[in-house]
Design a protein around this motif. Sequence first.
Motif, PDB file in Angstrom:
ATOM      1  N   TRP A 177       0.028   5.139 -15.762  1.00  0.00           N
ATOM      2  CA  TRP A 177       0.571   3.781 -15.858  1.00  0.00           C
ATOM      3  C   TRP A 177       1.593   3.634 -14.728  1.00  0.00           C
ATOM      4  O   TRP A 177       2.382   4.544 -14.472  1.00  0.00           O
ATOM      5  N   VAL A 178       1.596   2.485 -14.050  1.00  0.00           N
ATOM      6  CA  VAL A 178       2.511   2.249 -12.926  1.00  0.00           C
ATOM      7  C   VAL A 178       3.286   0.958 -13.168  1.00  0.00           C
ATOM      8  O   VAL A 178       2.697  -0.051 -13.570  1.00  0.00           O
ATOM      9  N   ASN A 179       4.594   1.005 -12.938  1.00  0.00           N
ATOM     10  CA  ASN A 179       5.397  -0.210 -13.107  1.00  0.00           C
ATOM     11  C   ASN A 179       5.430  -1.032 -11.817  1.00  0.00           C
ATOM     12  O   ASN A 179       4.755  -0.686 -10.833  1.00  0.00           O
ATOM     13  N   ASN A 180       6.221  -2.083 -11.805  1.00  0.00           N
ATOM     14  CA  ASN A 180       6.201  -3.009 -10.667  1.00  0.00           C
ATOM     15  C   ASN A 180       7.164  -2.633  -9.550  1.00  0.00           C
ATOM     16  O   ASN A 180       7.473  -3.465  -8.692  1.00  0.00           O
ATOM     17  N   HIS A 181       7.624  -1.392  -9.530  1.00  0.00           N
ATOM     18  CA  HIS A 181       8.498  -0.947  -8.441  1.00  0.00           C
ATOM     19  C   HIS A 181       7.740  -0.146  -7.389  1.00  0.00           C
ATOM     20  O   HIS A 181       8.349   0.338  -6.431  1.00  0.00           O
ATOM     21  N   ALA A 182       6.433  -0.004  -7.573  1.00  0.00           N
ATOM     22  CA  ALA A 182       5.612   0.705  -6.592  1.00  0.00           C
ATOM     23  C   ALA A 182       4.335  -0.096  -6.328  1.00  0.00           C
ATOM     24  O   ALA A 182       3.696  -0.584  -7.260  1.00  0.00           O
ATOM     25  N   HIS A 183       3.993  -0.244  -5.051  1.00  0.00           N
ATOM     26  CA  HIS A 183       2.706  -0.837  -4.699  1.00  0.00           C
ATOM     27  C   HIS A 183       1.610   0.188  -4.968  1.00  0.00           C
ATOM     28  O   HIS A 183       1.782   1.384  -4.697  1.00  0.00           O
ATOM     29  N   VAL A 184       0.462  -0.286  -5.468  1.00  0.00           N
ATOM     30  CA  VAL A 184      -0.642   0.599  -5.831  1.00  0.00           C
ATOM     31  C   VAL A 184      -1.818   0.361  -4.874  1.00  0.00           C
ATOM     32  O   VAL A 184      -2.277  -0.775  -4.732  1.00  0.00           O
ATOM     33  N   PHE A 185      -2.285   1.424  -4.227  1.00  0.00           N
ATOM     34  CA  PHE A 185      -3.410   1.320  -3.298  1.00  0.00           C
ATOM     35  C   PHE A 185      -4.500   2.326  -3.657  1.00  0.00           C
ATOM     36  O   PHE A 185      -4.199   3.492  -3.934  1.00  0.00           O
ATOM     37  N   ARG A 186      -5.745   1.844  -3.633  1.00  0.00           N
ATOM     38  CA  ARG A 186      -6.911   2.719  -3.790  1.00  0.00           C
ATOM     39  C   ARG A 186      -7.546   2.873  -2.415  1.00  0.00           C
ATOM     40  O   ARG A 186      -8.046   1.911  -1.827  1.00  0.00           O
ATOM     41  N   GLY A 187      -7.534   4.089  -1.881  1.00  0.00           N
ATOM     42  CA  GLY A 187      -8.179   4.339  -0.598  1.00  0.00           C
ATOM     43  C   GLY A 187      -9.693   4.209  -0.730  1.00  0.00           C
ATOM     44  O   GLY A 187     -10.281   4.622  -1.726  1.00  0.00           O
ATOM     45  N   ILE A 188     -10.322   3.630   0.282  1.00  0.00           N
ATOM     46  CA  ILE A 188     -11.774   3.446   0.290  1.00  0.00           C
ATOM     47  C   ILE A 188     -12.392   4.362   1.340  1.00  0.00           C
ATOM     48  O   ILE A 188     -12.183   4.175   2.546  1.00  0.00           O
ATOM     49  N   LEU A 189     -13.077   5.397   0.893  1.00  0.00           N
ATOM     50  CA  LEU A 189     -13.759   6.354   1.770  1.00  0.00           C
ATOM     51  C   LEU A 189     -12.795   7.046   2.739  1.00  0.00           C
ATOM     52  O   LEU A 189     -13.171   7.384   3.870  1.00  0.00           O
ATOM     53  N   VAL A 190     -11.547   7.224   2.319  1.00  0.00           N
ATOM     54  CA  VAL A 190     -10.565   7.902   3.169  1.00  0.00           C
ATOM     55  C   VAL A 190      -9.809   8.936   2.338  1.00  0.00           C
ATOM     56  O   VAL A 190      -9.919   8.960   1.105  1.00  0.00           O
ATOM     57  N   SER A 191      -9.032   9.756   3.031  1.00  0.00           N
ATOM     58  CA  SER A 191      -8.167  10.721   2.350  1.00  0.00           C
ATOM     59  C   SER A 191      -6.863  10.036   1.985  1.00  0.00           C
ATOM     60  O   SER A 191      -6.077   9.669   2.862  1.00  0.00           O
ATOM     61  N   ASN A 192      -6.622   9.865   0.700  1.00  0.00           N
ATOM     62  CA  ASN A 192      -5.371   9.252   0.268  1.00  0.00           C
ATOM     63  C   ASN A 192      -4.159  10.037   0.756  1.00  0.00           C
ATOM     64  O   ASN A 192      -3.124   9.465   1.126  1.00  0.00           O
ATOM     65  N   ARG A 193      -4.275  11.347   0.769  1.00  0.00           N
ATOM     66  CA  ARG A 193      -3.135  12.181   1.139  1.00  0.00           C
ATOM     67  C   ARG A 193      -2.786  12.026   2.616  1.00  0.00           C
ATOM     68  O   ARG A 193      -1.612  12.086   2.991  1.00  0.00           O
ATOM     69  N   PHE A 194      -3.789  11.822   3.476  1.00  0.00           N
ATOM     70  CA  PHE A 194      -3.472  11.585   4.881  1.00  0.00           C
ATOM     71  C   PHE A 194      -2.622  10.326   5.021  1.00  0.00           C
ATOM     72  O   PHE A 194      -1.627  10.301   5.759  1.00  0.00           O
ATOM     73  N   PHE A 195      -2.998   9.271   4.321  1.00  0.00           N
ATOM     74  CA  PHE A 195      -2.262   8.015   4.469  1.00  0.00           C
ATOM     75  C   PHE A 195      -0.895   8.062   3.794  1.00  0.00           C
ATOM     76  O   PHE A 195       0.042   7.379   4.230  1.00  0.00           O
ATOM     77  N   VAL A 196      -0.738   8.880   2.769  1.00  0.00           N
ATOM     78  CA  VAL A 196       0.593   9.101   2.211  1.00  0.00           C
ATOM     79  C   VAL A 196       1.479   9.775   3.263  1.00  0.00           C
ATOM     80  O   VAL A 196       2.654   9.404   3.447  1.00  0.00           O
ATOM     81  N   HIS A 197       0.941  10.766   3.966  1.00  0.00           N
ATOM     82  CA  HIS A 197       1.710  11.416   5.033  1.00  0.00           C
ATOM     83  C   HIS A 197       2.146  10.381   6.071  1.00  0.00           C
ATOM     84  O   HIS A 197       3.296  10.391   6.529  1.00  0.00           O
ATOM     85  N   TYR A 198       1.236   9.490   6.430  1.00  0.00           N
ATOM     86  CA  TYR A 198       1.579   8.489   7.434  1.00  0.00           C
ATOM     87  C   TYR A 198       2.646   7.527   6.914  1.00  0.00           C
ATOM     88  O   TYR A 198       3.615   7.206   7.619  1.00  0.00           O
TER      89      TYR A 198
END
Length: 588
Positions: A177-198
């Motif tokens: 469950w996520v509250n409204n203090h964080a934006h939620v993104f679903r990566g599409i055909l990518v590495s989520n962890r790479f984009f978190v690093h960025y």
Amino acid sequence: MKDVPFSAARLLELYDRISDAEDAIPRLRRFVLDLAVRGKLVEQEASDEPAAELLTRIVKEKARLVKAGEIKPQKPIPNVEADELAFHLPKGWAAARLAEVAVCLDYMRKPINGTEREKRIEGKSSDDLYPYFGATQQQGWIDEYIFDEELILLGEDGIPFFDLLRSKAYVISGKTWVNNHAHVFRGILVSNRFFVHYLNVFDYSGRVVGATRAKLNQAKAVDIPVPLPPLAEQHRIVAKVDELMALCDQLEQARAGREAVRDRLTTASLARLTAPDTDAQALPAEVETALSSGNATNTSAFQSHARFALQSLPTLTTRPDQINTLRQTILNLAVRGKLVAQDAGDEPAAYLLKRIEAEKARLLNAGKIREAKAVEPAKPVLGYSALPKGWQQVTVANVAYLRSGVALVHDEEQDSGEIPYLKVADLSLAENDNGIITSSRFVSGERRGDVIVAGSIVFPKRGGAIATNRKRVSKVDIVGDSNLMAMKPFVDGTMPFVKMWFNSFDLWVLNSGTSVPQINNKDIYPLELPLPPLAEQHRIVAKVDALMALCDQLEASLTTTATTRSKLLNALLHEALEPAADELEAAE
């Protein structure tokens, strides 16, 4: 020119050059991520599917998800301009917007306050609970979940957007469950962890609004320009980051271990100077003289410990915060008579005590003070053992009287007036650092009967302010509020030593320990105080002042050294990060 992959050996080599900097390891972690998102951490492979083709597949996959009703249609996304990314992209990479490679699911998040969450989870098994996430981390538990997949969370507000060494984004997975203090993104055909690093190294300047509480609006979040490596390379980068971060963990543990040993050695070597078995009936002359000339008798243990402490200090003391231990040791030595030589010609403290008793009787007879209730001596705060010859063991009640502040009705306080009305916050005024001379509020002369006279030691008596240990000598008559207390020695000449003794321990140990911590007369009056001859008091205070000035110089030197190391660290990391970019610009 093809960049050489950044190996663990190169990381260790760089760490050897910057390890003295206090924040070397956090900066090293940031450096690894900077390399990673620039394509300088692993080799590019010609056989990898180019990012442009991956981007085409992402567009098709998003269209499929929209058609299937799994995600909402997106608005048109503008192309990334050439100057929007802070670095050149490696061959085979592409520039995109965050909204191109991921879908924003903010419309699905839902805030639940802590009270409601507690009600919902009460009595339920941990197996029936799910993590509840906020801007930077898990905030608690909830009995339902919104998501059941791996997602990117990017803080919306309340996060350190401009702190280079702290995280702004992280990955969650499973039922959550996520509250409204964080934006939620679903990566599409990518590495989520790479984009978190960025996202953790991205410069948010110009995207965040709000002076007191920084906020990243959704429109600014989805518009973030991102580098898109080939998918296979994304996975290699993430694996290499994991490897190097694990090495950073080992370096951090080793450093923490070294610092812990250093701190223990520092504390132990200084503590030995005040240990009971180093006491002597005839105590040493000033420490430097005693060590060189042996003017003291029966002090071999003290000399040995002092010599070790002084010789080891440059090696053991490497951080400004460690100077506090040294300051405390100086005070502890001072009130034990170990800092200066005793002089047989000094009038013994017993005679001084008679003069103090006479002044106390005069003040009582004049009605200027009230007799303190009879008290039994308390356990010494610093654990004094045998006192030097000519000293007297007394209590605070023998040498000083206490006075508490008063509560006023609001309209008695004025912006200006005859008598400063001191509050706890006024102890922190810069003008009062060297003694109380002013306050933020004042009262009229009608409050003269509540005055705390000049020469009193003023300190907090109620609440968390006790832990600040602020003790200031008033240089003018004041009226204190009800959260303050003052100690006034009967004989003015003893005030500097009494103040020094009072500075030698933590006020917090005296508080009542209730829900609202408080210090009362009964907590102060019974405290045992070692009383030297008056002439020796003056020598002790002068020596402490001189040594504290040296501590100030040492602390400033360490601060300057830390600043220099930080600048060197910046230069070294810049040098390590930029060569490939410089080579590329030269080739162009």
